[in-house]
Design a protein around this motif. Sequence first.
Motif, PDB file in Angstrom:
ATOM      1  N   LYS A  82       0.823  -1.212   0.000  1.00 44.75           N
ATOM      2  CA  LYS A  82       0.000   0.000   0.000  1.00 44.75           C
ATOM      3  C   LYS A  82       0.857   1.261   0.000  1.00 44.75           C
ATOM      4  O   LYS A  82       0.437   2.308  -0.515  1.00 44.75           O
ATOM      5  N   GLU A  83       2.049   1.171   0.588  1.00 43.39           N
ATOM      6  CA  GLU A  83       2.968   2.312   0.540  1.00 43.39           C
ATOM      7  C   GLU A  83       3.405   2.575  -0.893  1.00 43.39           C
ATOM      8  O   GLU A  83       3.544   3.722  -1.319  1.00 43.39           O
ATOM      9  N   GLY A  93      -0.810   8.101 -13.774  1.00 40.15           N
ATOM     10  CA  GLY A  93      -2.062   8.839 -13.866  1.00 40.15           C
ATOM     11  C   GLY A  93      -3.253   8.030 -13.410  1.00 40.15           C
ATOM     12  O   GLY A  93      -4.232   7.839 -14.144  1.00 40.15           O
ATOM     13  N   ALA A  94      -3.176   7.547 -12.190  1.00 40.38           N
ATOM     14  CA  ALA A  94      -4.226   6.679 -11.659  1.00 40.38           C
ATOM     15  C   ALA A  94      -4.489   7.029 -10.206  1.00 40.38           C
ATOM     16  O   ALA A  94      -3.772   7.832  -9.594  1.00 40.38           O
ATOM     17  N   SER A  95      -5.515   6.412  -9.629  1.00 36.86           N
ATOM     18  CA  SER A  95      -5.718   6.495  -8.188  1.00 36.86           C
ATOM     19  C   SER A  95      -4.994   5.311  -7.559  1.00 36.86           C
ATOM     20  O   SER A  95      -4.787   4.280  -8.227  1.00 36.86           O
ATOM     21  N   PRO A  96      -4.605   5.406  -6.288  1.00 37.57           N
ATOM     22  CA  PRO A  96      -3.897   4.282  -5.663  1.00 37.57           C
ATOM     23  C   PRO A  96      -4.649   2.964  -5.734  1.00 37.57           C
ATOM     24  O   PRO A  96      -4.039   1.906  -5.861  1.00 37.57           O
ATOM     25  N   PHE A 257      -2.483  -1.797 -13.671  1.00 35.74           N
ATOM     26  CA  PHE A 257      -3.552  -0.802 -13.553  1.00 35.74           C
ATOM     27  C   PHE A 257      -4.836  -1.446 -14.047  1.00 35.74           C
ATOM     28  O   PHE A 257      -4.857  -2.092 -15.097  1.00 35.74           O
ATOM     29  N   VAL A 258      -5.894  -1.289 -13.285  1.00 33.77           N
ATOM     30  CA  VAL A 258      -7.244  -1.670 -13.708  1.00 33.77           C
ATOM     31  C   VAL A 258      -8.151  -0.483 -13.426  1.00 33.77           C
ATOM     32  O   VAL A 258      -8.199   0.015 -12.295  1.00 33.77           O
ATOM     33  N   GLY A 294     -10.681  -3.194  -5.866  1.00 30.82           N
ATOM     34  CA  GLY A 294      -9.627  -2.517  -6.620  1.00 30.82           C
ATOM     35  C   GLY A 294      -8.663  -3.460  -7.304  1.00 30.82           C
ATOM     36  O   GLY A 294      -8.884  -4.677  -7.398  1.00 30.82           O
ATOM     37  N   ALA A 295      -7.562  -2.888  -7.771  1.00 32.14           N
ATOM     38  CA  ALA A 295      -6.557  -3.678  -8.483  1.00 32.14           C
ATOM     39  C   ALA A 295      -5.965  -4.775  -7.604  1.00 32.14           C
ATOM     40  O   ALA A 295      -5.493  -5.794  -8.110  1.00 32.14           O
ATOM     41  N   ASP A 296      -6.000  -4.578  -6.290  1.00 27.70           N
ATOM     42  CA  ASP A 296      -5.471  -5.602  -5.382  1.00 27.70           C
ATOM     43  C   ASP A 296      -6.168  -6.946  -5.562  1.00 27.70           C
ATOM     44  O   ASP A 296      -5.604  -7.994  -5.236  1.00 27.70           O
ATOM     45  N   GLY A 297      -7.383  -6.936  -6.052  1.00 29.24           N
ATOM     46  CA  GLY A 297      -8.126  -8.175  -6.249  1.00 29.24           C
ATOM     47  C   GLY A 297      -7.574  -9.042  -7.365  1.00 29.24           C
ATOM     48  O   GLY A 297      -8.022 -10.174  -7.530  1.00 29.24           O
ATOM     49  N   TRP A 298      -6.610  -8.519  -8.145  1.00 27.25           N
ATOM     50  CA  TRP A 298      -5.969  -9.317  -9.190  1.00 27.25           C
ATOM     51  C   TRP A 298      -4.687  -9.969  -8.681  1.00 27.25           C
ATOM     52  O   TRP A 298      -4.035 -10.697  -9.411  1.00 27.25           O
ATOM     53  N   GLN A 299      -4.321  -9.732  -7.408  1.00 23.59           N
ATOM     54  CA  GLN A 299      -3.162 -10.401  -6.843  1.00 23.59           C
ATOM     55  C   GLN A 299      -3.422 -11.905  -6.756  1.00 23.59           C
ATOM     56  O   GLN A 299      -4.545 -12.343  -6.587  1.00 23.59           O
ATOM     57  N   ILE A 300      -2.345 -12.662  -6.823  1.00 21.90           N
ATOM     58  CA  ILE A 300      -2.442 -14.113  -6.667  1.00 21.90           C
ATOM     59  C   ILE A 300      -1.580 -14.565  -5.496  1.00 21.90           C
ATOM     60  O   ILE A 300      -2.052 -15.220  -4.581  1.00 21.90           O
TER      61      ILE A 300
END
Length: 430
Positions: A82-83, A93-96, A257-258, A294-300
């Motif tokens: 998250k840092e 050019g995205a949100s965190p 990025f998603v 968010g994009a974290d949901g694409w982590q494996i």
Amino acid sequence: MNFENNLTFAKAQDEADILKDFRNQFLFPNQNGKEFIYLCGNSLGLQPKVSSEVLKRQLDNWANHAVEGWFEGKEPWMFYHKELKKLMAPIVGASPREVCPMNTLTVNLHLLMVSFYQPKGKRFKIIMEGGAFPSDQYAIESQVRFHGFDPKEAIIEVFPIEGEETLRTEDIVAKIEENGDEIALVLFGGINYYTGQWYGMEAITKAGHKIGAMVGWDLAHAAGNVPVKLHDWDVDFACWCSYKYQNSGPGGISGIFVHEKHFSNTKLNRFAGWWGYQENQRFKMEKGFIPEAGADGWQISCTQVMPMALYHASLQIFEQAGFIEPLRNKSISLTNYLEFIINEVNKELGFEQYKIITPKNPKDRGAQLSIIAKDKGKEVFDGLFENYILGDWREPDVIRLSAVPLYNSFEDIYLTGEALLKVSQKILNA
């Protein structure tokens, strides 16, 4: 700016450079006690001096806390990514919440195509640039085969018109429109690795959406190099490596990025893993995948702490520099000066030995110039290396030189031109 081909001019530009001190934060390769002029950040960025300190901090966390390091210490590994997200977001050019550091580039490209390449009926094709980096070609070929299609039928490649080295945005858009009802995915590299061309990302994304396709970008040569606005341009997905312009070390961690518009789309396929599961429920170890928002949901897989630490070291330098805009301004000046110097070498030689194939307009290129050496190119490249100039050679005849604004200088450019002229005169007159 009126450029001058002399050391006094180059040093004056460096003295006026508001970013000049960032050079001191990097380690330069050397041989026999002499530093190289490093113009290869488009292939592998230099090591930030702080990298060893940042990495040691995580090694100490491991030594002192062992498994408790996931939850204890100043930077618990459970939340360490998250840092990085806060610092990655401005670079693309995205949100965190739309970005996440994970895996490596081609792995992420595959994972994102699982979600965003969903061929149906007549709409099954992928359109891409001809001459893309091999990893992209292989990934796309294997994805269309996985869905049962022949790559010769399912992949549309767009090549420059005869006699030209680079693509025109209007030709890419026209090709998208021509095949509109058959295209499921538009997938280009943001900057072409070979020519250094920065594609018209906003216009291409808009054209892809207009015909009903998903649009994704491989930003290996663009992230950290040029200002991109993935969220505002409505890009569906993107991924990038971090070891080129973002200096995270060889094989460094990738980023994805998603766009937030897809976060609630339950129709998207994805290959799931434990670390992408809903964070506040993850340790219940229950069946039935529920993705983290968010994009974290694409982590494996779980956080790759050591590669993230190296990426974090460099991202903090970007933050100190004001992220992309100040770097972009210097990059344009450096690259324009490099173009001027190469043309000066040709003048001294009396003929065009070096042809720049990267677009002349700064809005169509990043920090890299790709140069065709018309005669004895590999010998010239080797001669530059012997004179402590380190660029990049690509068969059959291209020398790639990349002036990275965080650590390159106008003096670097001038001295490169001086060496190029000397080497050329020696080799071409032999």
